[in-house]
Design a protein around this motif. Structure first.
Motif, PDB file in Angstrom:
ATOM      1  N   ARG A  16       0.876  -1.182   0.000  1.00 28.90           N
ATOM      2  CA  ARG A  16       0.000   0.000   0.000  1.00 28.90           C
ATOM      3  C   ARG A  16       0.909   1.227   0.000  1.00 28.90           C
ATOM      4  O   ARG A  16       1.943   1.248   0.663  1.00 28.90           O
ATOM      5  N   ASP A  17       0.518   2.257  -0.706  1.00 29.87           N
ATOM      6  CA  ASP A  17       1.415   3.417  -0.814  1.00 29.87           C
ATOM      7  C   ASP A  17       1.692   4.083   0.541  1.00 29.87           C
ATOM      8  O   ASP A  17       2.792   4.547   0.800  1.00 29.87           O
ATOM      9  N   ASP A  18       0.671   4.056   1.429  1.00 31.75           N
ATOM     10  CA  ASP A  18       0.836   4.707   2.747  1.00 31.75           C
ATOM     11  C   ASP A  18       1.972   4.079   3.562  1.00 31.75           C
ATOM     12  O   ASP A  18       2.550   4.718   4.433  1.00 31.75           O
ATOM     13  N   ASP A  19       2.238   2.782   3.312  1.00 28.19           N
ATOM     14  CA  ASP A  19       3.240   2.072   4.106  1.00 28.19           C
ATOM     15  C   ASP A  19       4.664   2.296   3.598  1.00 28.19           C
ATOM     16  O   ASP A  19       5.622   1.975   4.294  1.00 28.19           O
ATOM     17  N   ILE A  20       4.795   2.817   2.376  1.00 27.15           N
ATOM     18  CA  ILE A  20       6.123   2.890   1.748  1.00 27.15           C
ATOM     19  C   ILE A  20       7.103   3.817   2.500  1.00 27.15           C
ATOM     20  O   ILE A  20       8.226   3.403   2.791  1.00 27.15           O
ATOM     21  N   PRO A  21       6.717   5.051   2.878  1.00 29.49           N
ATOM     22  CA  PRO A  21       7.709   5.903   3.575  1.00 29.49           C
ATOM     23  C   PRO A  21       8.232   5.260   4.860  1.00 29.49           C
ATOM     24  O   PRO A  21       9.441   5.308   5.133  1.00 29.49           O
ATOM     25  N   GLY A  22       7.375   4.606   5.621  1.00 32.20           N
ATOM     26  CA  GLY A  22       7.788   3.983   6.879  1.00 32.20           C
ATOM     27  C   GLY A  22       8.741   2.820   6.641  1.00 32.20           C
ATOM     28  O   GLY A  22       9.736   2.664   7.353  1.00 32.20           O
ATOM     29  N   TYR A  23       8.440   2.001   5.637  1.00 31.32           N
ATOM     30  CA  TYR A  23       9.311   0.859   5.326  1.00 31.32           C
ATOM     31  C   TYR A  23      10.694   1.334   4.899  1.00 31.32           C
ATOM     32  O   TYR A  23      11.696   0.710   5.214  1.00 31.32           O
ATOM     33  N   VAL A  24      10.734   2.452   4.154  1.00 29.77           N
ATOM     34  CA  VAL A  24      12.029   2.965   3.684  1.00 29.77           C
ATOM     35  C   VAL A  24      12.780   3.613   4.852  1.00 29.77           C
ATOM     36  O   VAL A  24      13.992   3.447   4.999  1.00 29.77           O
ATOM     37  N   GLU A  25      12.063   4.311   5.712  1.00 29.70           N
ATOM     38  CA  GLU A  25      12.723   4.904   6.883  1.00 29.70           C
ATOM     39  C   GLU A  25      13.363   3.806   7.748  1.00 29.70           C
ATOM     40  O   GLU A  25      14.525   3.924   8.163  1.00 29.70           O
ATOM     41  N   ASP A  26      12.621   2.732   7.968  1.00 31.19           N
ATOM     42  CA  ASP A  26      13.120   1.635   8.820  1.00 31.19           C
ATOM     43  C   ASP A  26      14.198   0.796   8.148  1.00 31.19           C
ATOM     44  O   ASP A  26      14.826  -0.029   8.805  1.00 31.19           O
ATOM     45  N   GLY A  27      14.308   0.928   6.813  1.00 28.86           N
ATOM     46  CA  GLY A  27      15.297   0.110   6.105  1.00 28.86           C
ATOM     47  C   GLY A  27      14.771  -1.262   5.718  1.00 28.86           C
ATOM     48  O   GLY A  27      15.515  -2.109   5.238  1.00 28.86           O
ATOM     49  N   VAL A  28      13.476  -1.509   5.938  1.00 28.38           N
ATOM     50  CA  VAL A  28      12.863  -2.759   5.467  1.00 28.38           C
ATOM     51  C   VAL A  28      12.935  -2.774   3.938  1.00 28.38           C
ATOM     52  O   VAL A  28      13.200  -3.790   3.314  1.00 28.38           O
TER      53      VAL A  28
END
Ligand code: ATP
Ligand code: MG
Length: 286
Positions: free
Chosen positions: A52-64
């Motif tokens: 989901r697009d909403d989850d993308i910034p968080g995943y990139v911040e965390d390095g997932v």
């Protein structure tokens, strides 16, 4: 397998097709099986995650994920700490404040004391603060445009592209508060090996983007007009001039920028150019 990039793209929505197309234009194969949420490219060191697009910034911040493609609207609203490494020029839209057509509001100040429904409370509250407007933000996660007609709010703040959804819901745009397009974001602490792969990817994207802004032009010109014609084509590197089989004529090849393209073609015709051919460029390495 450490030396590859994990790239998050939207699973299905307004970013998906253009995101996948971008990788395709960069010569990177992304085989999508039906319902699959991840896939490894067969010809580039990258694994794609479909989210989901909403989850993308968080995943990139965390390095997932190491990289992601997301709209600036979602990125700024998320307040996640990532690096924007490329603006991509697609999924352009704006966040606007809209009110029912029949209301007499016409200025942003008319929003004082009103209720505004939105899925973008952070961007909206920054705008309200900057404009010294005290209004109530009513956060909802979807179907924002019906909020005024069901009595939930006096105004909305939502994504607009052509404005037709607003119109069909009896709303008019009061103010545009944020412009957005798709961007590529990267995790801020990428390892050196991953940075090197990212550089390769960015180089390919630049070549694709530059090519889209240019056209290859071929034309025939009488030799006595060559100076004038090559003068019009200058600005880029010197055009190629080759003699035609017919005496007194030459073939001229050059590259033109898309934004002043038609003016240049008109001037070339006036100067005596004939048989003008315009060809799209697939990649342009500068
Ligand atoms: P998801 O299910 O992944 O959460 P979504 O429904 O939140 O998807 P989409 O409607 O697919 O999101 O929009 C994704 C992004 O595309 C938006 O965040 C915005 O940046 C951009 N976008 C939205 N509407 C438009 C539009 N009408 N035209 C162009 N771009 C748009
Ligand atoms: Mg979403």
């Amino acid at each position: 397998m450490k030396n590859y990039l994990k790239i998050a793209v939207q699973k299905s929505g307004r970013l998906s097709e253009d995101s996948l197309n971008l990788f395709k234009e960069c010569g990177i194969k992304v085989e999508m099986g039906k319902g699959r949420l991840r896939t490894v490219s067969s010809n580039f060191p990258a694994e794609f995650l479909f989210l989901r697009d909403d989850d993308i910034p968080g995943y990139v911040e965390d390095g997932v994920a190491d990289l992601g493609i997301v709209g600036e609207n979602v990125l700024v609203e998320s307040a996640k700490q990532v690096e924007v490494v490329k603006t991509l020029g697609f999924s352009k839209c704006r966040l606007s404040i809209a009110v029912p057509k029949e209301t007499s509001f016409s200025l942003p100040e008319d929003l004082h004391g009103k209720r505004i429904a939105t899925s973008y409370p952070r961007i909206l509250s920054e705008y309200l603060q900057k404009n010294h407007i005290h209004a109530h933000i009513h956060e909802i996660s979807g179907s924002v445009e019906i909020a005024p007609s069901i009595g939930l709010a006096d105004a909305i703040c939502d994504i607009v592209s052509s404005g037709s959804t607003l119109l069909s819901n009896g709303l008019k745009e009061l103010d545009s508060i944020f412009r957005s397009e798709a961007v590529m974001v990267a995790h801020s602490g990428l390892a050196e090996e991953k940075k090197a792969i990212l550089e390769r990817l960015l180089f390919r994207i630049s070549s694709v983007q530059t090519a889209k802004d240019h056209k290859y032009v071929l034309l025939n010109a009488p030799n006595e007009k060559l100076d004038e014609i090559t003068g019009i084509l200058s600005g880029m590197k010197s055009p190629t001039v080759m003699p035609l089989a017919i005496p007194g004529w030459s073939s001229v090849h050059s590259v033109l920028k898309e934004n002043d393209f038609w003016e240049k073609i008109e001037s070339l015709k006036e100067a005596g150019a004939q048989g003008i051919l315009v060809i799209p460029i697939e990649k342009m390495v500068v």
